[in-house]
Design an enzyme around this catalytic site. Structure first.
Site, PDB file in Angstrom:
ATOM      1  N   ALA A 143      27.001 -14.438 -42.811  1.00 18.53           N
ATOM      2  CA  ALA A 143      27.316 -14.937 -41.469  1.00 18.53           C
ATOM      3  C   ALA A 143      26.692 -16.299 -41.196  1.00 18.53           C
ATOM      4  O   ALA A 143      27.274 -17.130 -40.497  1.00 18.53           O
ATOM      5  CB  ALA A 143      26.851 -13.915 -40.421  1.00 18.53           C
ATOM      6  N   HIS A 145      22.173  -0.119 -28.940  1.00 20.25           N
ATOM      7  CA  HIS A 145      21.107   0.762 -29.439  1.00 20.25           C
ATOM      8  C   HIS A 145      19.754   0.431 -28.819  1.00 20.25           C
ATOM      9  O   HIS A 145      18.712   0.795 -29.357  1.00 20.25           O
ATOM     10  CB  HIS A 145      21.019   0.680 -30.975  1.00 20.25           C
ATOM     11  CG  HIS A 145      22.233   1.246 -31.663  1.00 20.25           C
ATOM     12  ND1 HIS A 145      22.480   1.085 -33.008  1.00 20.25           N
ATOM     13  CD2 HIS A 145      23.280   1.962 -31.184  1.00 20.25           C
ATOM     14  CE1 HIS A 145      23.628   1.686 -33.317  1.00 20.25           C
ATOM     15  NE2 HIS A 145      24.129   2.214 -32.233  1.00 20.25           N
ATOM     16  N   PRO A 195      29.432  -9.723 -46.184  1.00 21.54           N
ATOM     17  CA  PRO A 195      29.533  -9.966 -47.629  1.00 21.54           C
ATOM     18  C   PRO A 195      30.238  -8.822 -48.357  1.00 21.54           C
ATOM     19  O   PRO A 195      30.884  -9.050 -49.378  1.00 21.54           O
ATOM     20  CB  PRO A 195      28.072 -10.060 -48.084  1.00 21.54           C
ATOM     21  CG  PRO A 195      27.275 -10.281 -46.845  1.00 21.54           C
ATOM     22  CD  PRO A 195      28.048  -9.690 -45.714  1.00 21.54           C
TER      23      PRO A 195
END
Ligand SMILES: [Zn+2]
Length: 257
Positions: free
Chosen positions: A239, A125, A222
């Site tokens: 993470a 992106h 999560p």
């Protein structure tokens, strides 16, 4: 931060998969950088100056063409937030895997800052560290100082406006980067999917590419989501705690030696 002991069996399964996978790459999203304190622009923001604007209007071609100065001012505000954050333990654990390619949907510079070589990061992106010329036929790029971003200005080569080198709503991904990422995913034995719900196409299609060749998918997030639904292992936690534990002792590579 230590991983939740309840995740030990899943961590062991994920480490077994990595041990059997000669070619592994990481595919990250906003969840990787959220732990550095970087909110995505989909999160509610309380900043009075910008809260009345819809980010999807500012981060778009239409928004820029309607009011380029306002869009640049908004990006300068966002860049000042980027300048103030630092990589977290997850970025550092990824950076320690010096032969692994990082595919990311994030437009921040935290993987670079953690020490990943720029040529090993595929920014699907785009990247807030750069401006580019708004004229598609001009390939002028400039590195930006996040601490001192500059006002709306013109391209020194063609005179059109410069704009952040990021992908806006309604724009297609940088073609060359996408082709490289897709080609890489066709050859992988395992894709580590980190902090992305994988709902945004075409980027999310990379997971489909990996699944089609019966390769493995490990998801660290999560929350359950589209990616964890197709994962061989879902490590349901942050993470920054899980990646260091998962990757410790490995020297993973994305391409064959
Ligand atoms: Zn230009």
């Amino acid at each position: 931060m230590n991983p939740d002991p309840a995740l030990e069996p899943a961590l062991a399964r994920a480490r077994d998969i990595l041990a059997q996978s000669p070619r592994v790459a990481a595919f990250s999203g906003a969840g990787l950088s959220a732990e550095s304190g970087l909110a995505t622009f989909r999160d509610p923001d309380t900043d009075a100056l910008w809260s009345r604007f819809d980010p999807t209007e500012l981060a778009s071609l239409e928004g820029f063409e309607a009011n380029p100065g306002r869009v640049i001012d908004w990006y300068n505000w966002r860049r000042s937030k980027y300048a103030a954050v630092a990589p977290n333990a997850a970025h550092r654990a990824l950076a320690a895997q010096t032969r692994m390619i990082q595919i990311t949907q994030n437009v921040d510079h935290l993987l670079e800052q953690a020490g990943v070589a720029a040529e090993r990061i595929y920014h699907l992106h785009g990247n807030m560290l750069y401006d580019r010329c708004h004229n598609r036929n001009c390939d002028h790029h400039e590195r930006v100082d996040l601490d001192k971003p500059r006002q709306l200005r013109n391209c020194p080569r063609c005179g059109d406006y410069l704009r952040p080198a990021v992908v806006w709503f309604g724009e297609s991904l940088p073609r060359e980067t996408w082709v490289q990422a897709e080609r890489l995913c066709r050859e992988l034995d395992c894709l580590l999917v980190i902090g992305t719900s994988a709902t945004v196409y075409p980027a999310a299609g990379l997971i489909d590419v990996v699944r089609q060749r019966q390769s493995r998918v490990i998801v660290i997030d999560p929350n359950p989501g589209a990616a964890s639904d197709v994962a061989d292992v879902h490590l349901a936690g942050p993470a920054a705690a899980l990646l260091p534990a998962l990757l410790e002792g490995f020297d993973l590579a994305s391409t064959a030696r």
